[in-house]
Design a protein around this motif. Structure first.
Motif, PDB file in Angstrom:
ATOM      1  N   CYS A 128     -12.304  20.447 -13.194  1.00 22.79           N
ATOM      2  CA  CYS A 128     -11.586  21.734 -13.099  1.00 22.79           C
ATOM      3  C   CYS A 128     -11.467  22.105 -11.637  1.00 22.79           C
ATOM      4  CB  CYS A 128     -12.364  22.848 -13.799  1.00 22.79           C
ATOM      5  SG  CYS A 128     -12.394  22.711 -15.575  1.00 22.79           S
ATOM      6  N   LEU A 129     -10.252  22.274 -11.147  1.00 24.83           N
ATOM      7  CA  LEU A 129     -10.064  22.704  -9.754  1.00 24.83           C
ATOM      8  C   LEU A 129     -10.123  24.230  -9.729  1.00 24.83           C
ATOM      9  CD1 LEU A 129      -7.189  20.348  -8.499  1.00 24.83           C
ATOM     10  CD2 LEU A 129      -9.618  19.875  -8.850  1.00 24.83           C
ATOM     11  N   PRO A 130     -11.069  24.778  -8.948  1.00 22.11           N
ATOM     12  CA  PRO A 130     -11.289  26.226  -9.025  1.00 22.11           C
ATOM     13  C   PRO A 130     -10.179  27.084  -8.418  1.00 22.11           C
ATOM     14  CG  PRO A 130     -12.764  25.231  -7.419  1.00 22.11           C
ATOM     15  CD  PRO A 130     -12.014  24.105  -8.054  1.00 22.11           C
ATOM     16  N   ASP A 131      -9.217  26.468  -7.701  1.00 14.89           N
ATOM     17  CA  ASP A 131      -8.060  27.233  -7.194  1.00 14.89           C
ATOM     18  C   ASP A 131      -7.169  27.683  -8.343  1.00 14.89           C
ATOM     19  OD1 ASP A 131      -8.688  26.809  -4.638  1.00 14.89           O
ATOM     20  OD2 ASP A 131      -6.927  25.618  -4.108  1.00 14.89           O
ATOM     21  N   ASP A 132      -7.164  26.889  -9.407  1.00 15.95           N
ATOM     22  CA  ASP A 132      -6.251  27.148 -10.517  1.00 15.95           C
ATOM     23  C   ASP A 132      -6.948  27.980 -11.590  1.00 15.95           C
ATOM     24  OD1 ASP A 132      -4.088  25.795  -9.456  1.00 15.95           O
ATOM     25  OD2 ASP A 132      -4.641  23.889 -10.355  1.00 15.95           O
ATOM     26  N   ILE A 133      -6.518  29.219 -11.697  1.00 15.30           N
ATOM     27  CA  ILE A 133      -7.073  30.107 -12.727  1.00 15.30           C
ATOM     28  C   ILE A 133      -6.073  30.159 -13.867  1.00 15.30           C
ATOM     29  CG2 ILE A 133      -7.676  32.529 -13.245  1.00 15.30           C
ATOM     30  CD1 ILE A 133      -9.802  31.190 -11.520  1.00 15.30           C
ATOM     31  N   TYR A 169       2.536  19.737  -5.274  1.00 15.51           N
ATOM     32  CA  TYR A 169       1.732  19.281  -6.422  1.00 15.51           C
ATOM     33  C   TYR A 169       1.750  17.771  -6.592  1.00 15.51           C
ATOM     34  CZ  TYR A 169       2.263  24.150  -7.881  1.00 15.51           C
ATOM     35  OH  TYR A 169       2.247  25.517  -7.929  1.00 15.51           O
ATOM     36  N   GLY A 170       0.830  17.307  -7.459  1.00 18.44           N
ATOM     37  CA  GLY A 170       0.963  15.979  -8.027  1.00 18.44           C
ATOM     38  C   GLY A 170       2.018  16.079  -9.116  1.00 18.44           C
ATOM     39  N   ILE A 171       2.927  15.106  -9.171  1.00 14.80           N
ATOM     40  CA  ILE A 171       4.042  15.163 -10.133  1.00 14.80           C
ATOM     41  C   ILE A 171       3.980  13.920 -11.024  1.00 14.80           C
ATOM     42  CG2 ILE A 171       6.583  15.167 -10.340  1.00 14.80           C
ATOM     43  CD1 ILE A 171       5.557  17.806  -9.208  1.00 14.80           C
ATOM     44  N   VAL A 189       2.618  10.881  -8.840  1.00 14.57           N
ATOM     45  CA  VAL A 189       2.885  10.814  -7.397  1.00 14.57           C
ATOM     46  C   VAL A 189       2.383  12.104  -6.766  1.00 14.57           C
ATOM     47  CG1 VAL A 189       4.681  10.370  -5.669  1.00 14.57           C
ATOM     48  CG2 VAL A 189       5.098   9.780  -8.059  1.00 14.57           C
ATOM     49  N   GLU A 190       1.613  11.965  -5.693  1.00 13.13           N
ATOM     50  CA  GLU A 190       1.084  13.164  -5.044  1.00 13.13           C
ATOM     51  C   GLU A 190       2.120  13.746  -4.075  1.00 13.13           C
ATOM     52  OE1 GLU A 190      -1.458  14.849  -5.836  1.00 13.13           O
ATOM     53  OE2 GLU A 190      -1.961  16.109  -4.133  1.00 13.13           O
ATOM     54  N   LYS A 191       2.441  15.003  -4.277  1.00 13.38           N
ATOM     55  CA  LYS A 191       3.293  15.797  -3.384  1.00 13.38           C
ATOM     56  C   LYS A 191       4.544  15.054  -2.893  1.00 13.38           C
ATOM     57  CE  LYS A 191      -0.494  18.842  -2.217  1.00 13.38           C
ATOM     58  NZ  LYS A 191      -1.815  18.306  -2.256  1.00 13.38           N
ATOM     59  N   PRO A 192       5.413  14.663  -3.829  1.00 19.16           N
ATOM     60  CA  PRO A 192       6.653  13.983  -3.417  1.00 19.16           C
ATOM     61  C   PRO A 192       7.627  14.980  -2.775  1.00 19.16           C
ATOM     62  CG  PRO A 192       6.725  14.462  -5.759  1.00 19.16           C
ATOM     63  CD  PRO A 192       5.370  14.915  -5.285  1.00 19.16           C
ATOM     64  N   ALA A 202       4.302  19.397 -12.963  1.00 21.04           N
ATOM     65  CA  ALA A 202       3.296  19.368 -11.904  1.00 21.04           C
ATOM     66  C   ALA A 202       1.885  19.383 -12.485  1.00 21.04           C
ATOM     67  CB  ALA A 202       3.476  20.581 -11.007  1.00 21.04           C
ATOM     68  N   ILE A 203       1.007  18.640 -11.830  1.00 23.72           N
ATOM     69  CA  ILE A 203      -0.395  18.610 -12.268  1.00 23.72           C
ATOM     70  C   ILE A 203      -1.059  19.954 -11.953  1.00 23.72           C
ATOM     71  CG2 ILE A 203      -2.641  17.491 -11.961  1.00 23.72           C
ATOM     72  CD1 ILE A 203      -1.141  14.935 -11.113  1.00 23.72           C
ATOM     73  N   VAL A 204      -1.665  20.536 -12.996  1.00 22.34           N
ATOM     74  CA  VAL A 204      -2.456  21.755 -12.874  1.00 22.34           C
ATOM     75  C   VAL A 204      -3.905  21.273 -12.807  1.00 22.34           C
ATOM     76  CG1 VAL A 204      -3.152  23.795 -14.193  1.00 22.34           C
ATOM     77  CG2 VAL A 204      -0.763  23.095 -14.167  1.00 22.34           C
TER      78      VAL A 204
HETATM   79  C1  G1P Z   1      -4.477  19.230  -5.960  1.00 24.61           C
HETATM   80  C2  G1P Z   1      -3.991  17.901  -6.519  1.00 24.61           C
HETATM   81  C3  G1P Z   1      -2.553  18.031  -7.009  1.00 24.61           C
HETATM   82  C4  G1P Z   1      -2.462  19.153  -8.025  1.00 24.61           C
HETATM   83  C5  G1P Z   1      -2.986  20.467  -7.432  1.00 24.61           C
HETATM   84  C6  G1P Z   1      -3.072  21.546  -8.502  1.00 24.61           C
HETATM   85  O1  G1P Z   1      -3.733  19.494  -4.786  1.00 24.61           O
HETATM   86  O2  G1P Z   1      -4.111  16.902  -5.519  1.00 24.61           O
HETATM   87  O3  G1P Z   1      -2.152  16.818  -7.604  1.00 24.61           O
HETATM   88  O4  G1P Z   1      -1.121  19.324  -8.424  1.00 24.61           O
HETATM   89  O5  G1P Z   1      -4.315  20.273  -6.915  1.00 24.61           O
HETATM   90  O6  G1P Z   1      -3.536  22.740  -7.986  1.00 24.61           O
HETATM   91  P1  G1P Z   1      -4.174  20.628  -3.707  1.00 24.61           P
HETATM   92  O7  G1P Z   1      -3.665  21.934  -4.246  1.00 24.61           O
HETATM   93  O8  G1P Z   1      -5.670  20.589  -3.638  1.00 24.61           O
HETATM   94  O9  G1P Z   1      -3.517  20.230  -2.443  1.00 24.61           O
END
Ligand code: G1P
Length: 290
Positions: A128-133, A169-171, A189-192, A202-204
């Motif tokens: 879980c990436l904590p930036d994404d609520i 985003y990752g797409i 693909v990361e940030k195309p 986009a990857i959440v």
């Molecule tokens: C990360 C991931 C990215 C994803 C994103 C979602 O990027 O690398 O693929 O789409 O989180 O928040 P970051 O935002 O850390 O650059």
């Protein structure tokens, strides 16, 4: 399929929220009276996961402090009859197991995840990436776990974004649409660039990953910014192993609290949905709207 640990990478510099993040971790930004990270932990609990691996660093002691029991504070509050002020925090602390893992250098999301390797005791684990609520009523991680269990495979969360935003985003590159919200993947693909983006899905920041990802992380090379990308490791899984990866269009609203405006949006939404705060906030907003 057994899924035990939830990995939370929280060692980032928080550059998009400087200078605030110079001394306070962005994971500790307040959303009403709780830090943002508490919402992630509660999302994990709602998905019946209680084992959290938090990737952090020495300058982020506030995180460990928040999730540790404080007998001193408890007795002070008890003496004042104010124990309730801690809300559900004592129960959360009691139910969960927190392990803090140090990431000395900010070498990217992939590097942060690879540090969890020795702590994972099942074939799959969550990230879980904590930036994404994600709005709490939608239990984002639960949705993902359900689909990972159905497919017996890794599943990553996606949402549609405006094409102009794809390079943040990752797409995903879908291979086939399995159902309304579920796709089998051909690649990620990361940030195309806008021109080269293979889709606008986009990857959440929610993933259920197979532990094969650790072997993939060993194989890939850092990107131009010298960071190891998790997206590149997922791409490696798809191209060099027999494992399938799916993307699930997660239901619910998602806020990127890593920027002041995203944080403000999350804060206002949560406040307007909360009966304790909504009436006063509406009054304040109406006053300014006049
Ligand atoms: C990360 C991931 C990215 C994803 C994103 C979602 O990027 O690398 O693929 O789409 O989180 O928040 P970051 O935002 O850390 O650059």
């Amino acid at each position: 399929m057994d899924i035990n640990q939830v990995v939370i990478p929280a060692a980032g510099l928080g550059t998009r929220f400087l200078p605030y993040t110079k001394s306070i971790p962005k994971e500790m930004l307040p959303l009403l009276n709780k830090p943002a990270l508490a919402y992630i932990i509660e999302e994990g609990l709602a998905a019946q996961r209680t084992n959290f691996l938090i990737i952090t660093n020495q300058s982020k002691q506030a995180i460990a402090h928040y999730f540790a029991e404080s007998t001193e504070l408890n007795s002070l509050l008890h003496a004042k009859n104010s124990g309730g002020f801690l809300g559900n925090l004592p129960q959360v602390i009691q139910q969960c197991r927190f392990t803090f893992i140090n990431q000395n250098e900010p070498k990217g999301l992939g590097d942060a995840i690879s540090l969890a390797r020795g702590h994972i005791d099942t074939d799959y684990f969550c990230v879980c990436l904590p930036d994404d609520i994600i709005t709490p009523e939608h239990a984002g991680l639960s949705q993902l776990i359900t689909h990972a269990q159905q497919q017996q495979a890794s599943v990553i969360a996606v949402q549609e974004v405006p094409r102009a935003r794809v390079s943040s985003y990752g797409i995903i590159v879908p291979k086939k649409q399995v159902s309304t919200h579920l796709f089998e993947l051909a690649d990620v693909v990361e940030k195309p660039s806008v021109e080269q983006a293979p889709s606008n899905l986009a990857i959440v920041g929610r993933y259920v990953l197979s532990t094969t990802i650790f072997k993939a992380l060993d194989e890939i090379r850092p990107c131009a910014q010298r960071e190891l990308q998790l997206t590149d490791a997922i791409s490696y899984l798809l191209k060099h192993t027999q494992e399938k990866v799916f993307a699930y269009k997660i239901q619910g609203s998602r806020y990127d609290i890593g920027t002041p405006i995203g944080w403000l949006q999350a804060l206002l939404t949560l406040a307007l949905e909360n009966p304790e705060y909504a009436p006063s906030l509406r009054e304040i907003i109406l006053k300014y709207a006049q």
